[in-house]
Design a protein around this motif. Structure first.
Motif, PDB file in Angstrom:
ATOM      1  N   PHE A   1       0.837  -1.196   0.000  1.00 46.13           N
ATOM      2  CA  PHE A   1       0.000   0.000   0.000  1.00 46.13           C
ATOM      3  C   PHE A   1       0.876   1.252   0.000  1.00 46.13           C
ATOM      4  CE2 PHE A   1      -2.708  -3.254   1.957  1.00 46.13           C
ATOM      5  CZ  PHE A   1      -3.825  -3.161   1.137  1.00 46.13           C
ATOM      6  N   SER A   2       0.524   2.174  -0.875  1.00 45.17           N
ATOM      7  CA  SER A   2       1.257   3.433  -1.022  1.00 45.17           C
ATOM      8  C   SER A   2       0.337   4.569  -0.591  1.00 45.17           C
ATOM      9  CB  SER A   2       1.690   3.615  -2.487  1.00 45.17           C
ATOM     10  OG  SER A   2       2.285   4.874  -2.687  1.00 45.17           O
ATOM     11  N   VAL A   3       0.643   5.178   0.558  1.00 47.65           N
ATOM     12  CA  VAL A   3      -0.286   6.119   1.190  1.00 47.65           C
ATOM     13  C   VAL A   3       0.465   7.336   1.722  1.00 47.65           C
ATOM     14  CG1 VAL A   3      -2.024   4.397   1.825  1.00 47.65           C
ATOM     15  CG2 VAL A   3      -0.061   4.781   3.334  1.00 47.65           C
ATOM     16  N   PHE A   4      -0.332   8.385   2.039  1.00 50.25           N
ATOM     17  CA  PHE A   4       0.196   9.550   2.752  1.00 50.25           C
ATOM     18  C   PHE A   4       0.117   9.293   4.255  1.00 50.25           C
ATOM     19  CE2 PHE A   4      -1.292  11.816  -1.158  1.00 50.25           C
ATOM     20  CZ  PHE A   4      -0.045  12.274  -1.573  1.00 50.25           C
ATOM     21  N   LYS A   5       1.088   9.836   4.994  1.00 48.23           N
ATOM     22  CA  LYS A   5       1.114   9.697   6.452  1.00 48.23           C
ATOM     23  C   LYS A   5       0.280  10.810   7.073  1.00 48.23           C
ATOM     24  CE  LYS A   5       4.350   8.650  10.184  1.00 48.23           C
ATOM     25  NZ  LYS A   5       3.834   7.273  10.304  1.00 48.23           N
ATOM     26  N   GLN A   6      -0.822  10.417   7.689  1.00 45.88           N
ATOM     27  CA  GLN A   6      -1.806  11.355   8.221  1.00 45.88           C
ATOM     28  C   GLN A   6      -1.244  12.151   9.401  1.00 45.88           C
ATOM     29  OE1 GLN A   6      -5.182  11.810   7.127  1.00 45.88           O
ATOM     30  NE2 GLN A   6      -4.955  13.591   8.472  1.00 45.88           N
ATOM     31  N   LEU A   7      -1.577  13.460   9.441  1.00 49.03           N
ATOM     32  CA  LEU A   7      -1.253  14.311  10.579  1.00 49.03           C
ATOM     33  C   LEU A   7      -2.472  14.477  11.475  1.00 49.03           C
ATOM     34  CD1 LEU A   7       0.921  17.141   8.972  1.00 49.03           C
ATOM     35  CD2 LEU A   7       1.661  15.422  10.628  1.00 49.03           C
ATOM     36  N   TYR A   8      -2.222  14.620  12.782  1.00 54.66           N
ATOM     37  CA  TYR A   8      -3.294  14.740  13.771  1.00 54.66           C
ATOM     38  C   TYR A   8      -3.073  16.003  14.601  1.00 54.66           C
ATOM     39  CZ  TYR A   8      -4.111   9.847  12.578  1.00 54.66           C
ATOM     40  OH  TYR A   8      -4.364   8.689  11.898  1.00 54.66           O
ATOM     41  N   ASP A   9      -4.173  16.561  15.137  1.00 58.75           N
ATOM     42  CA  ASP A   9      -4.044  17.732  15.995  1.00 58.75           C
ATOM     43  C   ASP A   9      -3.684  17.298  17.418  1.00 58.75           C
ATOM     44  OD1 ASP A   9      -6.368  16.836  17.231  1.00 58.75           O
ATOM     45  OD2 ASP A   9      -7.680  18.228  16.152  1.00 58.75           O
TER      46      ASP A   9
ATOM     47  N   TYR B   1      -0.682  16.058   5.654  1.00 62.60           N
ATOM     48  CA  TYR B   1       0.173  14.872   5.652  1.00 62.60           C
ATOM     49  C   TYR B   1       1.614  15.264   5.930  1.00 62.60           C
ATOM     50  CZ  TYR B   1      -3.931  13.203   3.152  1.00 62.60           C
ATOM     51  OH  TYR B   1      -5.216  12.899   2.817  1.00 62.60           O
ATOM     52  N   VAL B   2       2.385  14.280   6.323  1.00 64.51           N
ATOM     53  CA  VAL B   2       3.792  14.508   6.627  1.00 64.51           C
ATOM     54  C   VAL B   2       4.565  14.715   5.328  1.00 64.51           C
ATOM     55  CG1 VAL B   2       5.873  13.520   7.647  1.00 64.51           C
ATOM     56  CG2 VAL B   2       3.629  13.135   8.720  1.00 64.51           C
ATOM     57  N   ASP B   3       5.381  15.746   5.306  1.00 64.37           N
ATOM     58  CA  ASP B   3       6.258  16.027   4.161  1.00 64.37           C
ATOM     59  C   ASP B   3       7.500  15.147   4.303  1.00 64.37           C
ATOM     60  OD1 ASP B   3       7.641  17.045   2.031  1.00 64.37           O
ATOM     61  OD2 ASP B   3       8.112  18.965   2.999  1.00 64.37           O
ATOM     62  N   LEU B   4       7.409  13.930   3.815  1.00 63.38           N
ATOM     63  CA  LEU B   4       8.444  12.935   4.088  1.00 63.38           C
ATOM     64  C   LEU B   4       9.768  13.258   3.403  1.00 63.38           C
ATOM     65  CD1 LEU B   4       6.380   9.613   3.993  1.00 63.38           C
ATOM     66  CD2 LEU B   4       7.262  10.831   5.980  1.00 63.38           C
TER      67      LEU B   4
END
Length: 969
Positions: free
Chosen positions: A783-791, A801-804
């Protein structure tokens, strides 16, 4: 051929009138140490074709005359011969044979024993089959064999995804080769059928042999990369007996996808703006409709099977079977029906030097297919609207409309199901005629000839009412299609077996020919003047093989098997047409060595090592890609020459360099037995598939398509298998046994063309989105996904999303790989408990480490989805966990990727047997059970077991209550 088969089947109804004799003997066969009755013991008059088998309670009946020698034999027990002296009752006790090493195992073009097997082969007989609501035969194996996973949807008569050791390919077929009584069957089905195994009656199957490593499968060369499953059907017996099995099942869906009720939806519309604007409450109705309840139903299904066996004309062991299956689908209108006729004739001639086996089968499969797209429509349809509307011009069903015209949006799912009749009928005739001749002048040499035939003809009718909801001038659909597939095979081989002192040899060599044809057509929509009929005739596929095998045994302790096959296929050009597939295996029966043969602890210990190469050439739909082909253009690609309109010819894609995909496998294995009670195996293997058959892009202008099938890349699969079988308790009145198996798999793509990533795994929501990728060094379809950001409160931030890669831009370069859909560990557990006449069995399965992408939530659980063009739509209640607004902003988030590990109890059955009911009725077994008992998982979707790891509205699997009766005469 059909006329002949029908005549034989009709004639066999009168077979019992010929099955009589004199000097009837009855008795019971039991185990010597425990006095437990033994079912399935072969009872044969020596040097004749007269024979029978003991029933569930060890009872038998046979006809003999004084002086006859009666032979009693049973797998795992020492055979016994008795000279008949005229008694009416003859009770026998058989002594157990240590470790059951003489069990016969069916392999490619022959058989061997467990003791002599050098490859990874597992045999499952009818006594060990998985029980329950078994409609298609592959489910008899579910959870039973290490390395074998079977995934079946809830659709009635549904085919299954079968994987042996994870398959061996990425883009080509991963289906195993399936062989029925020596006939390799085509993995491609026909329109109108549920699949290649849907027409086969599970009640006719006697055993499965699963060939897993290359040393066992290489004898089938070009089609063996994904493993081989050999199915052996039940044969005739000399003494007359009959059985009748009846089963009824009652199914219910126990879970639903959470959406808003009518009242909740009205509150949502009143309080929730979308894209900054309030929603039009005037579009709401006053009803409260659960559309999932409306399209799903409780089901009632049944199965009936009758079989008779005996000696026709006192000379031909015969078996006749008739079965019917009627399975309702949980989705409205879906239904599966099947009727089967089977005939087996097994005569022997010339003092058993010539053996003939005829297996003939007819199957009639009738389907009504429910439109599974309406499952999604039911999730989204406005719950404040009713199912029916007397004023509706669309057949009395409520539809969103503007006056007399249909509004732009989803249509009533109940109407869409009930106003469509999508039927498919498939009639199949298949079987084989096998001759085995042991030469009189060279008894060590035998010749075997096997002729196989498999033909399926199908018809499809897709009819939609003229009252269907549409604004188009063409009202609904009316189309008719036909298709015919044939499969003809010829196999012939010589087998030479002889002992030279302490050396036992078996040499085999043969030739194989198989031809597949496929053609058909469709009328198109006969209500639409713009729709035209179409026909097709695929190029014939021909496979030719030359094969040989040598088995050498020294002192029954040191074993060597060498196999070679050379295959040719019409799918490839002449320069790449032939492939070579060698294999070799060594085995050492350590438990026969002096230092272990008297051990009371280790009753069996064998080491195995094997290596081999197998092939893959399944490129369905591209049987002639190596040829210069042209296709006719449509009305948009014609040109005028004078007064004539000329149809253009358009060149098709071509790849004359296409060749075999090859898989090399190395394996180390241990077969063990402990205390004469515990048996099992431990296998370590590695598979490397090279020259992968793959549909990949090509540079513009270099071919007549932007993508063609090519040989690219390499895939490696490493694994460990473990199995254990044991009798926990074995007493006269109580037996408890269990089987446990575990498989550990690791998959890695070693090479792709030019090292480039390939995106795959298309998903619903948006346009052209993919959630999976193929990348060197990673598992296939990761799976190729964006890493979700949370408050700071732990809530997900929409579109954040995280700027990897740290470039201050969020794009595809910031997607990362997280897990894959394939389980790292596959577990199976089965147990049978017998107490006096009471029996209990259950089956458990587990997958660990598999992940699923919840596409139901990712494509629907956003507030903007409330707007369905000009009408309102429902959304999943999971929206309350995220409060996301726009699908396009969140659909690639890793928040939708979930651990889908699970533990399932597939079935549990409880039965009681009444013996000696009358002179003609030997026994009645009454039983009940539950299918799909429970699932333990952390996955939030409807079912964690999804095809390909993407959960986009699967056909749900119902929980089924079963009741049945088995009568033996």
């Amino acid at each position: 051929m059909k006329t002949t088969i029908n005549s034989l089947l009709f004639f066999l109804f009168f077979a019992p009138t010929f099955m009589f004799g004199q000097n009837t003997i009855t008795g019971t066969v039991t185990e010597q140490s425990t006095s437990i009755p033994l079912p399935g013991v072969n009872v044969v008059i020596k040097n004749t074709t007269t024979g029978t088998a003991t029933d569930f309670d060890g009872n038998y009946q046979i006809e003999a005359k004084k002086g006859d020698v009666i032979l009693f034999s049973y797998v795992g027990y020492q055979p016994m011969e008795i000279i008949y002296s005229g008694q009416k009752t003859l009770n026998i006790q058989l002594k157990e044979d240590a470790a059951q090493l003489d069990e016969i195992v069916v392999i490619g073009y022959g058989s061997t024993t467990k003791k002599d097997a050098t490859g990874s082969v597992e045999s499952i007989t009818s006594e060990d089959f998985t029980r329950g609501n078994i409609v298609t035969p592959e489910n008899l194996l579910s959870g039973r064999v290490a390395g074998v996973s079977i995934n079946t949807s809830g659709s009635p008569g549904s085919g299954s995804e079968i994987r042996i050791r994870g398959g061996s390919s990425i883009n080509a077929s991963n289906n195993p080769l399936i062989i029925i009584d020596g006939l390799p069957i085509d993995n491609n089905g026909v329109n109108g059928s549920n699949g290649i195994l849907a027409t086969i009656n599970p009640n006719d199957i006697d055993s499965f042999s699963v060939l897993k490593d290359a040393s066992a499968t290489a004898i089938y060369g070009s089609r063996a990369s994904n493993g081989v499953i050999i199915i052996v059907t039940k044969k005739g017996k000399a003494t007359f007996s009959a059985t009748y099995d009846a089963q009824y099942s009652f199914g219910e869906l126990t879970d639903r996808i959470g959406v808003f009720s009518g009242d909740e939806f009205r509150q949502l519309i009143a309080s929730q703006p979308v894209n900054g604007s309030s929603l039009n409450e005037s579009l709401l109705g006053t009803a409260s409709t659960d559309w999932q309840d409306e399209i799903f139903r409780n089901t009632v299904s049944s199965q009936h099977n009758i079989s008779m066996q005996g000696s026709l004309f006192k000379a031909i062991p015969t078996r006749f079977s008739f079965g019917t299956t009627n399975q309702e689908g949980a989705l409205l209108t879906s239904n599966f029906e099947r009727r089967n006729l089977g005939l087996a004739l097994n005569p022997s001639f010339f003092d058993s030097h010539l053996k003939i086996n005829l297996n003939a089968n007819l199957a009639f499969e009738d389907n009504r297919f429910g439109d599974t797209g309406q499952i999604g429509a039911a999730l989204g349809y406005d719950p404040t609207q009713p199912v029916y509307d007397p004023s509706s011009p669309f057949g009395g069903y409520y539809q969103h409309r503007n006056g007399s015209l249909l509004s732009n949006g989803t249509t009533n799912p109940v109407a869409s199901l009930l106003q469509r009749n999508n039927y498919g009928d498939a009639n199949r005739s298949y079987g084989n005629l096998n001759f085995e001749y042991k030469f009189h002048f060279i008894p060590e040499l035998k010749a075997v000839l096997n002729l196989g035939y498999d033909e399926t003809e199908s018809k499809t009718i897709d009819y939609t009412s003229t009252l269907v909801a549409t604004n188009d001038p063409v009202k609904g659909n009316s189309s008719f299609g036909t298709q015919k597939r044939t499969n003809k095979s010829f196999d012939g081989y010589l087998n030479y077996s002889k002992e030279f002192g302490d050396v036992r040899t078996e040499l085999m060599t043969g030739y194989s020919y198989q031809k597949f044809t496929n053609n058909g057509g469709n009328t198109g929509n006969r209500r639409d003047p713009a729709s035209f009929p179409s026909t097709f005739a695929d190029p014939d596929v021909v496979l030719i093989g030359f094969f040989g095998r040598a088995n050498i045994s020294l002192l029954d302790k040191y074993l060597l098997t060498v196999t070679y096959r050379r295959d040719g296929t019409s799918r490839f050009s002449e320069k790449n047409r032939w492939g070579n597939f060698p294999a070799a295996a060594l085995a050492w029966n350590i438990s026969d060595e002096d230092f272990l043969k008297d051990s009371n602890t280790i009753s069996n210990l064998k080491l195995r090592v094997g290596y081999g190469i197998t092939g893959q050439q399944d490129i369905s739909g591209n049987n002639d890609i190596f040829l210069n082909r042209y296709r006719g253009g449509d009305q948009n690609s014609q040109y005028q020459f004078g007064n004539a309109v000329i149809e253009s010819l358009i060149a098709s894609e071509i790849n004359p360099d296409l060749k075999w995909e090859e898989t090399s496998t190395i394996e180390f294995g241990v077969d063990y037995g402990l205390f004469d009670k515990v048996t099992g195996s431990l296998n370590f293997f590695q598979k490397n598939s090279t020259d992968l058959l793959f549909t990949a892009s090509v540079a513009d202008g270099t071919n007549f398509s932007n993508s063609i099938i090519q040989n690219i890349g390499e895939l490696q699969i490493q694994g460990v298998e473990f199995s254990v079988n044991t009798d926990i308790v074995k007493k006269e009145d109580l037996n408890i046994n269990f089987n446990f198996n575990a498989t550990f798999l690791k998959r890695e793509i070693k090479e792709l063309a030019l090292g480039q990533d390939v995106r795959t795994g298309g998903i619903a929501g948006g346009t052209g989105n993919n959630i999976q990728i193929l990348r060197e060094g990673e598992a296939p379809n990761s799976f190729s996904v964006f890493k979700q950001l949370y408050d700071t409160s732990g809530n997900p931030i929409e579109g954040a999303y995280v700027d990897l890669n740290g470039d201050d831009i969020i794009n595809d370069n910031d997607r990362y790989l997280k897990e894959n859909p394939n389980a790292d560990v596959i577990l199976g557990f089965q147990s049978n408990i017998n107490y006096k006449n009471l029996d209990l069995s259950f089956n458990l399965r587990a997958n660990i480490g598999n992940y699923a992408y919840n596409n139901v939530n990712s494509s629907r659980a956003q507030y903007e989805r409330i707007l369905d063009n000009s009408v309102l739509a429902n959304i999943p209640t999971s929206i309350l966990n995220t409060n996301f607004q726009r699908t396009s902003d969140v659909i690639i988030s890793d928040i939708y990727l979930e651990d889908a590990s699970f533990l399932k109890m597939d079935n549990i059955t409880l039965g009681y047997t009444f013996n000696n009911v009358s002179k003609t009725l030997k026994s009645i077994r009454l039983w009940g059970g539950i299918q799909n008992v429970f699932t333990i998982t952390n996955y939030s979707g409807l079912d964690p077991e999804v095809f390909g790891g993407i959960d986009n509205l699967i056909y749900p699997r119902p929980r089924t209550v079963l009741a049945g009766a088995n009568f033996k005469f």
